[in-house]
Design a protein around this motif. Structure first.
Motif, PDB file in Angstrom:
ATOM      1  N   VAL A 116       0.900  -1.201  -0.119  1.00 24.01           N
ATOM      2  CA  VAL A 116      -0.277  -0.311  -0.027  1.00 24.01           C
ATOM      3  C   VAL A 116       1.132   1.451  -0.366  1.00 24.01           C
ATOM      4  N   TYR A 117       0.416   2.303  -1.068  1.00 31.21           N
ATOM      5  CA  TYR A 117       1.418   3.008  -0.854  1.00 31.21           C
ATOM      6  C   TYR A 117       1.182   4.357  -0.352  1.00 31.21           C
ATOM      7  N   VAL A 118       2.405   4.776   0.514  1.00 32.42           N
ATOM      8  CA  VAL A 118       2.036   6.521   1.002  1.00 32.42           C
ATOM      9  C   VAL A 118       3.332   7.227   0.827  1.00 32.42           C
ATOM     10  N   HIS A 119       2.925   8.439   0.823  1.00 32.87           N
ATOM     11  CA  HIS A 119       3.416   9.206   0.077  1.00 32.87           C
ATOM     12  C   HIS A 119       3.783   9.899   0.778  1.00 32.87           C
ATOM     13  N   GLU A 120       5.097  10.829  -0.037  1.00 35.99           N
ATOM     14  CA  GLU A 120       6.355  11.099   0.957  1.00 35.99           C
ATOM     15  C   GLU A 120       6.081  12.039   2.355  1.00 35.99           C
ATOM     16  N   ASP A 121       5.051  13.150   1.689  1.00 41.02           N
ATOM     17  CA  ASP A 121       4.858  13.761   2.503  1.00 41.02           C
ATOM     18  C   ASP A 121       4.126  13.336   3.960  1.00 41.02           C
ATOM     19  N   LEU A 122       3.573  12.134   4.110  1.00 37.21           N
ATOM     20  CA  LEU A 122       2.673  11.687   5.048  1.00 37.21           C
ATOM     21  C   LEU A 122       3.675  11.148   5.802  1.00 37.21           C
ATOM     22  N   ARG A 123       4.679  10.202   5.714  1.00 40.19           N
ATOM     23  CA  ARG A 123       5.814   9.967   5.458  1.00 40.19           C
ATOM     24  C   ARG A 123       6.427  10.692   6.411  1.00 40.19           C
ATOM     25  N   ASP A 124       6.817  11.612   6.690  1.00 41.88           N
ATOM     26  CA  ASP A 124       7.202  13.048   6.968  1.00 41.88           C
ATOM     27  C   ASP A 124       5.856  13.727   8.186  1.00 41.88           C
ATOM     28  N   TYR A 125       4.774  13.150   7.757  1.00 39.87           N
ATOM     29  CA  TYR A 125       3.493  13.792   8.784  1.00 39.87           C
ATOM     30  C   TYR A 125       3.804  12.549  10.005  1.00 39.87           C
ATOM     31  N   LEU A 126       4.037  11.118   9.475  1.00 42.52           N
ATOM     32  CA  LEU A 126       3.620  10.275  10.457  1.00 42.52           C
ATOM     33  C   LEU A 126       4.650  10.120  11.539  1.00 42.52           C
ATOM     34  N   VAL A 127       6.471  10.717  11.145  1.00 45.59           N
ATOM     35  CA  VAL A 127       7.270  10.957  12.021  1.00 45.59           C
ATOM     36  C   VAL A 127       7.428  11.987  12.694  1.00 45.59           C
ATOM     37  N   ALA A 128       6.750  12.708  12.190  1.00 50.42           N
ATOM     38  CA  ALA A 128       6.303  13.862  12.994  1.00 50.42           C
ATOM     39  C   ALA A 128       5.291  13.882  14.190  1.00 50.42           C
ATOM     40  N   ASP A 133      -5.410   1.285  -2.307  1.00 49.95           N
ATOM     41  CA  ASP A 133      -4.473   0.847  -2.623  1.00 49.95           C
ATOM     42  C   ASP A 133      -3.357   2.179  -1.972  1.00 49.95           C
ATOM     43  N   PHE A 134      -4.220   3.248  -1.388  1.00 53.09           N
ATOM     44  CA  PHE A 134      -2.340   4.177  -0.591  1.00 53.09           C
ATOM     45  C   PHE A 134      -3.307   4.915   0.263  1.00 53.09           C
ATOM     46  N   VAL A 135      -2.778   5.396   1.207  1.00 53.09           N
ATOM     47  CA  VAL A 135      -2.798   6.300   2.081  1.00 53.09           C
ATOM     48  C   VAL A 135      -3.237   7.654   1.908  1.00 53.09           C
ATOM     49  N   VAL A 136      -4.299   8.219   3.325  1.00 59.24           N
ATOM     50  CA  VAL A 136      -4.430   9.477   2.606  1.00 59.24           C
ATOM     51  C   VAL A 136      -4.536   9.656   4.081  1.00 59.24           C
ATOM     52  N   PRO A 137      -4.794  11.115   4.975  1.00 63.50           N
ATOM     53  CA  PRO A 137      -4.405  11.852   6.419  1.00 63.50           C
ATOM     54  C   PRO A 137      -5.427  10.749   7.053  1.00 63.50           C
ATOM     55  N   GLU A 138      -6.392  10.668   6.541  1.00 67.45           N
ATOM     56  CA  GLU A 138      -7.504  10.504   7.299  1.00 67.45           C
ATOM     57  C   GLU A 138      -7.345   8.768   7.888  1.00 67.45           C
ATOM     58  N   LEU A 154      -2.727  15.187  16.787  1.00 69.77           N
ATOM     59  CA  LEU A 154      -3.205  15.801  15.502  1.00 69.77           C
ATOM     60  C   LEU A 154      -4.417  16.846  15.127  1.00 69.77           C
ATOM     61  N   SER A 155      -4.227  17.754  16.409  1.00 72.20           N
ATOM     62  CA  SER A 155      -5.148  18.768  15.868  1.00 72.20           C
ATOM     63  C   SER A 155      -3.833  19.674  15.826  1.00 72.20           C
ATOM     64  N   GLN A 156      -2.073  19.456  15.996  1.00 69.58           N
ATOM     65  CA  GLN A 156      -2.214  20.752  16.171  1.00 69.58           C
ATOM     66  C   GLN A 156      -0.501  20.380  14.683  1.00 69.58           C
ATOM     67  N   ILE A 157       0.048  19.661  14.869  1.00 69.76           N
ATOM     68  CA  ILE A 157       0.437  18.895  13.051  1.00 69.76           C
ATOM     69  C   ILE A 157      -0.358  19.241  11.768  1.00 69.76           C
ATOM     70  N   PRO A 158       1.016  20.193  11.736  1.00 68.78           N
ATOM     71  CA  PRO A 158      -0.714  20.468   9.965  1.00 68.78           C
ATOM     72  C   PRO A 158      -0.199  19.047   9.191  1.00 68.78           C
ATOM     73  N   VAL A 159      -1.734  19.066   8.593  1.00 69.46           N
ATOM     74  CA  VAL A 159      -1.901  18.100   8.198  1.00 69.46           C
ATOM     75  C   VAL A 159      -1.085  18.596   6.041  1.00 69.46           C
ATOM     76  N   PRO A 160      -0.627  18.156   5.571  1.00 70.09           N
ATOM     77  CA  PRO A 160      -0.344  18.121   4.153  1.00 70.09           C
ATOM     78  C   PRO A 160      -0.920  17.696   2.753  1.00 70.09           C
ATOM     79  N   THR A 161      -1.614  18.929   2.312  1.00 72.66           N
ATOM     80  CA  THR A 161      -2.359  18.102   1.368  1.00 72.66           C
ATOM     81  C   THR A 161      -1.840  18.305   0.196  1.00 72.66           C
ATOM     82  N   GLU A 162      -2.211  17.040  -1.050  1.00 72.05           N
ATOM     83  CA  GLU A 162      -1.410  16.257  -1.808  1.00 72.05           C
ATOM     84  C   GLU A 162      -2.859  15.917  -2.587  1.00 72.05           C
TER      85      GLU A 162
END
Length: 311
Positions: A212-224, A261-266, A298-306
């Motif tokens: 399942v695909y995880v976008h680069e920005d979502l990987r950064d969001y997860l680590v944050a 087959d891909f992850v979204v922020p939700e 979850l409310s403070q860390i900005p969610v990337p839009t993509e």
């Protein structure tokens, strides 16, 4: 693959009423290759949900009723001397199954609880110096009563960290409870369940989850999110690196359960609490406070839009 998961959800729904979200998270743990801890007061349907999932798949099923006098060998199995054959033979314990229901796990002593550590983390069991690999898939569903209940032993941090997610059953609404009465008044739906998928199909779902695909920005969001749990002041060391991978796998698994087959922020937001709250190492915070901290992050860390689909 989506059809298989939908069939399982529909099958479980024949028994469980109003537990769609818990069922989805339980399936998330299965396809992600993790294990699930169900915690709630007695009588909320923890064991019934676990058995309904097990009966929906053509997999071997084992059940252990944890009690204070249970021994590690009652879980893993033991070697015994067979007089007629003149040799030591190994008798497999309940852990040698595809789905293991560890019922009321916190009623056993820490020594017995620890007998599950190796098999949950590595998919193998070592008895008398010999290591035996467990057949895939291996999925532990443990139920637990709140630690305030008389005669319970709190799970140690090392054991808690082996669970991908910790879930709560919650209560039924008046309408849902009435539906349960109507459904069960003349029948026992759990006894009537038939398998809707095979062992090979479940193993295929678990392999598919890793893709399942995880976008680069979502990987950064997860680590944050993970880093945020480690910078909340004294008395807290936050979530371990194992928790980082757990959040990744759970996000991939939940995306699969939702038919993508891909992850979204939700997806990340949906699984963040059940994955992270029980992993936060704090000296003086209860579960409600830890849950509040995750909500804050979850409310403070900005969610990337993509566009999160595959490139």
């Amino acid at each position: 693959m989506e059809q298989i998961l939908n069939k399982i959800k529909e099958n479980v729904a024949k028994v469980m009423i109003g537990k769609e979200q818990v069922t989805e998270l339980l399936l998330t743990g299965l396809v992600a290759g993790g294990h699930i801890l169900l915690e709630d007061v007695p009588g909320t349907g923890k064991t019934v949900l676990a058995r309904a999932l097990a009966k929906s798949m053509s997999l071997s099923f084992g059940r252990i009723q944890f009690t204070p006098d249970l021994l590690p060998s009652d879980v893993t199995g033991l070697s015994f001397y067979h007089q007629e054959k003149g040799a030591f033979l190994f008798k497999e314990g309940p852990v040698f199954s595809n789905i293991l229901l560890a019922d009321e796990i916190n009623r056993a002593t820490p020594r017995t609880q620890s007998s599950l550590l190796e098999c949950m983390a590595e998919g193998q069991v070592t008895v008398d110096g010999e290591t035996r690999v467990l057949e895939a898939p291996f999925f532990v569903i443990a139920t637990q009563n709140p630690v305030e209940t008389l005669g319970c032993f709190p799970l140690p941090e090392a054991q808690m960290d082996r669970f991908l997610m910790k879930l709560s059953m919650g209560s039924l609404s008046a309408q849902e409870e009435r539906q349960m009465v109507d459904r069960y008044i003349h029948a026992e739906p759990l006894q009537e369940l038939e398998p809707v998928c095979s062992q090979e199909e479940i193993c295929g779902l678990q392999r598919r989850c890793r893709e399942v695909y995880v976008h680069e920005d979502l990987r950064d969001y997860l680590v944050a999110l993970i880093q945020g749990t480690r910078s909340r002041g004294e008395g807290s060391s936050g979530v371990s690196p194992r928790g980082t991978l757990a959040l990744l796998r759970a996000s991939q698994g939940f995306a699969m359960v939702r038919g993508r087959d891909f992850v979204v922020p939700e997806d990340i937001k949906e699984v963040a609490e059940p994955v992270l709250v029980h992993r936060m190492l704090t000296e003086d915070l209860g579960e409600k406070e830890r849950s509040y901290r995750i909500k804050q992050l979850l409310s403070q860390i900005p969610v990337p839009t993509e566009n999160w689909g595959r490139p």
